[in-house]
Design a protein around this motif. Structure first.
Motif, PDB file in Angstrom:
ATOM      1  N   GLY A  22       0.870  -1.474   0.007  1.00  0.00           N
ATOM      2  CA  GLY A  22      -0.082   0.032   0.103  1.00  0.00           C
ATOM      3  C   GLY A  22       0.724   1.474  -0.022  1.00  0.00           C
ATOM      4  O   GLY A  22       0.407   2.119  -0.372  1.00  0.00           O
ATOM      5  N   TYR A  25       0.535   3.104  -3.092  1.00  0.00           N
ATOM      6  CA  TYR A  25      -0.798   4.021  -3.287  1.00  0.00           C
ATOM      7  C   TYR A  25      -1.038   5.198  -2.421  1.00  0.00           C
ATOM      8  O   TYR A  25      -1.898   5.621  -2.521  1.00  0.00           O
ATOM      9  CB  TYR A  25      -1.861   2.998  -3.295  1.00  0.00           C
ATOM     10  N   ILE A 173     -12.903  -4.224   8.415  1.00  0.00           N
ATOM     11  CA  ILE A 173     -12.067  -4.711   7.678  1.00  0.00           C
ATOM     12  C   ILE A 173     -12.516  -5.321   6.452  1.00  0.00           C
ATOM     13  O   ILE A 173     -12.238  -5.104   5.196  1.00  0.00           O
ATOM     14  CB  ILE A 173     -10.861  -5.366   8.355  1.00  0.00           C
ATOM     15  N   LEU A 176     -14.029  -3.282   3.539  1.00  0.00           N
ATOM     16  CA  LEU A 176     -13.024  -2.596   2.725  1.00  0.00           C
ATOM     17  C   LEU A 176     -13.100  -3.074   1.326  1.00  0.00           C
ATOM     18  O   LEU A 176     -12.961  -2.539   0.348  1.00  0.00           O
ATOM     19  CB  LEU A 176     -11.630  -2.746   3.143  1.00  0.00           C
ATOM     20  N   SER A 177     -13.430  -4.459   1.587  1.00  0.00           N
ATOM     21  CA  SER A 177     -13.371  -5.190   0.287  1.00  0.00           C
ATOM     22  C   SER A 177     -14.630  -4.890  -0.806  1.00  0.00           C
ATOM     23  O   SER A 177     -14.721  -5.456  -1.907  1.00  0.00           O
ATOM     24  CB  SER A 177     -13.097  -6.681   0.156  1.00  0.00           C
ATOM     25  N   ILE A 180     -15.628   1.059  -2.297  1.00  0.00           N
ATOM     26  CA  ILE A 180     -14.536   2.089  -2.807  1.00  0.00           C
ATOM     27  C   ILE A 180     -14.837   3.297  -1.975  1.00  0.00           C
ATOM     28  O   ILE A 180     -16.239   3.822  -1.930  1.00  0.00           O
ATOM     29  CB  ILE A 180     -14.422   2.501  -4.296  1.00  0.00           C
ATOM     30  N   GLY A 181     -14.101   3.901  -1.470  1.00  0.00           N
ATOM     31  CA  GLY A 181     -14.169   5.232  -0.848  1.00  0.00           C
ATOM     32  C   GLY A 181     -14.738   4.775   0.660  1.00  0.00           C
ATOM     33  O   GLY A 181     -15.483   5.482   1.296  1.00  0.00           O
ATOM     34  N   SER A 185     -11.151   3.114   4.976  1.00  0.00           N
ATOM     35  CA  SER A 185      -9.934   2.918   4.364  1.00  0.00           C
ATOM     36  C   SER A 185      -9.358   4.259   4.668  1.00  0.00           C
ATOM     37  O   SER A 185      -8.196   4.506   4.546  1.00  0.00           O
ATOM     38  CB  SER A 185     -10.019   2.715   2.832  1.00  0.00           C
ATOM     39  N   LEU A 188      -7.523   4.075   7.812  1.00  0.00           N
ATOM     40  CA  LEU A 188      -6.303   3.284   7.621  1.00  0.00           C
ATOM     41  C   LEU A 188      -5.297   3.836   6.878  1.00  0.00           C
ATOM     42  O   LEU A 188      -3.900   3.776   7.150  1.00  0.00           O
ATOM     43  CB  LEU A 188      -6.659   2.144   7.032  1.00  0.00           C
ATOM     44  N   GLU A 189      -5.584   4.658   5.992  1.00  0.00           N
ATOM     45  CA  GLU A 189      -4.566   5.437   5.164  1.00  0.00           C
ATOM     46  C   GLU A 189      -3.754   6.592   5.939  1.00  0.00           C
ATOM     47  O   GLU A 189      -2.526   6.604   5.843  1.00  0.00           O
ATOM     48  CB  GLU A 189      -5.475   6.306   4.107  1.00  0.00           C
TER      49      GLU A 189
ATOM     50  N   PHE B 161      -5.302   4.544  -2.450  1.00  0.00           N
ATOM     51  CA  PHE B 161      -4.875   3.843  -1.313  1.00  0.00           C
ATOM     52  C   PHE B 161      -6.171   3.068  -1.025  1.00  0.00           C
ATOM     53  O   PHE B 161      -6.048   1.824  -0.706  1.00  0.00           O
ATOM     54  CB  PHE B 161      -4.506   4.501  -0.121  1.00  0.00           C
ATOM     55  N   PHE B 164      -6.543   0.226  -3.362  1.00  0.00           N
ATOM     56  CA  PHE B 164      -5.615  -0.787  -3.167  1.00  0.00           C
ATOM     57  C   PHE B 164      -6.218  -1.614  -1.926  1.00  0.00           C
ATOM     58  O   PHE B 164      -6.054  -2.911  -1.961  1.00  0.00           O
ATOM     59  CB  PHE B 164      -4.215  -0.133  -2.736  1.00  0.00           C
ATOM     60  N   LEU B 165      -6.463  -1.101  -1.006  1.00  0.00           N
ATOM     61  CA  LEU B 165      -7.102  -1.892   0.261  1.00  0.00           C
ATOM     62  C   LEU B 165      -8.360  -2.769  -0.358  1.00  0.00           C
ATOM     63  O   LEU B 165      -8.314  -3.932   0.299  1.00  0.00           O
ATOM     64  CB  LEU B 165      -7.585  -0.993   1.365  1.00  0.00           C
ATOM     65  N   ARG B 166      -9.352  -2.203  -1.080  1.00  0.00           N
ATOM     66  CA  ARG B 166     -10.372  -2.946  -1.552  1.00  0.00           C
ATOM     67  C   ARG B 166      -9.856  -4.225  -2.320  1.00  0.00           C
ATOM     68  O   ARG B 166     -10.272  -5.286  -2.017  1.00  0.00           O
ATOM     69  CB  ARG B 166     -11.247  -2.298  -2.485  1.00  0.00           C
ATOM     70  N   SER B 169      -7.803  -6.641   0.247  1.00  0.00           N
ATOM     71  CA  SER B 169      -8.634  -7.319   1.115  1.00  0.00           C
ATOM     72  C   SER B 169      -9.945  -8.082   0.193  1.00  0.00           C
ATOM     73  O   SER B 169     -10.359  -9.061   1.046  1.00  0.00           O
ATOM     74  CB  SER B 169      -9.449  -6.144   2.069  1.00  0.00           C
TER      75      SER B 169
END
Lengths: 378, 174
Positions: A22, A25, A173, A176-177, A180-181, A185, A188-189, B161, B164-166, B169
């Motif tokens: 990461g 990014y 967590i 997160l998958s 987006i947005g 996250s 965490l960033e 970022f 990336f996390l998406r 994970s």
């Protein structure tokens, strides 16, 4: 977690998500994170480039200088004084002006025994002239040069466990998958960026050492400062192009290829005030994973140096580094990956919110003489 | 039957004159035994005959039922055998058709082929439809290569970022 006497870096039960990648990014501008990215890439170059224990050791072998200033009073004397004889194998061929000499023995730490006027050349006096190292002329089917080990030293650095707390549940967590947005996250960033910023300071200013806390060993990773001793230029005055060029020349002669110049924001301002004839600063392009750095071109080198500006560095100092000789290695201990990851924390544990960002890294500085540091700049 | 009022029988009169009715009440007669008239005998014979007829008819019906049952068992057995043979012979042509399906739907040996063909087509239609619907649902998992390719597409910016996390994970498919 972390109960009992566990020797592994972490284990499969508390490991949740790898996020070292990461760093590519994140969107840092003018700080050490970009430099850390490079060093992590060096550590990724091969699978063998990992630390195998908390005390990571390696051999440091200085390369012979590509050229060295010497003096020979006449055309027949066989003693040649150099800076360090241990880097010249017997049989090394040197050219001093138009004379070729060959090393026949190492008399002591600074005096070589040489055979004069070799290969049809004529012996002559040489006053403060470069002895160019032409290498070793091997015999066909011969035994080769002597093993060079007298100058090799054993170095080590500690693997430090870098940690930072995160407040995220498993469910968050998992989200997160799916989005987006996702607000998590962003959280965490921020924490990850802060993690790498403080990490960058250790890369430069960390002091190697270890202690014990709560009955367990704690290791501190030494930074570049801890390893860089040969080429420390005490300027005690204003920074000039000549200062920098001298350092660059010294590094290149030692076998290094300086490609990074690191300084504080205040020093960067002063760099901008130097003679623009010698300075070329290109535009910094924000390309995410592969930033194009601002570059500085020395009159002493045709290679552009990436400019890294970071608060880790004191205003009075400036580093000139060969980043290819620096690497950040993760710990691979007992098969456990020590790269930065989200892991389970202590209570509330798996079902609770608290997590930890954890990575285990060590810095390896190869070819110490290939890096330089200017100090007491005004 | 236990009649309390015996029926009154009027004998036929040859001269057409009315004579007092003769009852079947035998009280006060000679030996006390009833004396059956011809009419009575005929009626009794008729009833007996009727009764025998009824009984025979009942037995016949029972036999018919038993015969029908036996026929049905034999038919069922034969159908099962034929169904099994058909399934065995045509398992490559109609892999999804079962013996149970055929037994339910086939009424004559000539129907096997037609019904099996129909059932197999139905199965195919359902399978294709299911596959199509599965394809329409996006698979959330990714292989390592897909993840690498997705990461390479991330454009620099404030969301890089998070993107990336998406990807990172997302469950990794082997």
């Amino acid at each position: 977690m972390e109960t009992g006497t566990r020797t592994t870096a972490t284990n499969a039960n508390d490991h949740i998500l790898d996020i070292e990648e990461g760093i590519h990014y994140l969107n840092p501008r003018h700080n050490g994170i970009r430099f850390v990215k490079n060093l992590l890439e060096n550590g990724r170059a091969g699978k063998d480039k990992v630390a195998k224990s908390y005390k990571h050791e390696w051999h440091e072998t200085s390369l012979p200088p590509r050229r060295e200033v010497v003096t020979l009073a006449d055309g027949s004397g066989t003693a040649l004084t150099v800076a360090n004889t241990s880097v010249y194998p017997i049989g090394t061929e040197l050219r001093i002006e138009n004379e070729i000499v060959i090393v026949t023995a190492r008399t002591n730490a600074t005096v070589l025994a040489i055979a004069r006027a070799q290969l049809g050349t004529t012996g002559a006096a040489h006053t403060a002239q470069f002895a160019l190292n032409l290498g070793y002329a091997g015999e066909e089917y011969g035994t080769g040069p002597e093993a060079l080990s007298t100058n090799a030293v054993q170095l080590y650095n500690f693997v430090q466990t870098f940690e930072s707390a995160v407040e995220m549940s498993d469910k968050e967590i998992a989200q997160l998958s799916s989005e987006i947005g996702n607000p998590f996250s962003a959280q965490l960033e921020r924490i990850t960026a802060f993690f790498w910023k403080t990490f960058a300071q250790s890369v430069f200013k960390g002091i190697r050492g270890s202690t014990t806390r709560n009955g367990r060993p704690v290791h501190y990773m030494g930074g570049v400062d801890s390893f860089l001793t040969t080429n420390v230029y005490d300027i005690n005055g204003a920074m000039t192009n000549a200062n920098i060029d001298t350092a660059i020349l010294g590094l290149m002669n030692a076998g290094g290829t300086p490609d990074v110049i690191v300084m504080s924001p205040a020093r960067y301002l002063k760099l901008g005030a130097l003679d623009i004839t010698y300075m070329q600063i290109t535009k910094d392009e924000d390309t995410g994973g592969n930033p194009v750095y601002k570059k500085w071109r020395s009159a002493a080198s045709e290679n552009d140096l990436d400019i890294i500006v970071d608060f880790s560095i004191l205003d009075s100092e400036l580093y000139i580094l060969d980043s290819s000789k620096l690497a950040l290695l993760p710990l691979e201990n007992n098969g456990v990956n020590g790269r930065l990851a989200i892991v389970e924390a202590t209570a509330p544990g798996a079902s609770g919110k608290r997590k930890i960002l954890r990575g285990h890294y060590t810095l390896v500085v190869e070819l110490e003489a290939g890096h330089a540091k200017l100090i007491r700049l005004t | 039957m236990d009649d309390k009022n015996p029926p009154v029988v009027t004998p036929p009169s040859s001269d057409g004159l009315n004579v007092p009715p003769v009852t079947t009440d035998d009280k006060g007669k000679g030996d006390g035994l009833p004396v059956k008239t011809d009419a009575e005998k005929q009626a009794e014979a008729y009833r007996e005959q009727q009764s025998r007829a009824d009984k025979a008819e009942s037995q016949l019906s029972e036999t018919d039922q038993r015969l029908a049952f036996l026929e049905s068992v034999a038919g069922e057995s034969m159908r099962e055998r034929m169904t099994s043979e058909f399934i065995a012979e045509n398992k490559d042509t109609y892999p999804d058709v079962t013996a149970e399906d055929l037994k339910e739907l086939v009424s004559s040996p000539d129907d096997f082929e037609r019904v099996a063909k129909h059932l197999q087509k139905k199965h195919e239609d359902i399978r294709q439809s299911t596959l199509a619907s599965v394809r329409e649902v996006p698979d959330q998992s990714m292989t390592e290569d897909e993840k690498t390719a997705e990461k390479a597409k991330i454009k620099p910016g404030p969301r890089s970022f998070g993107e990336f996390l998406r990807i990172q994970s997302t469950r990794t498919r082997k």
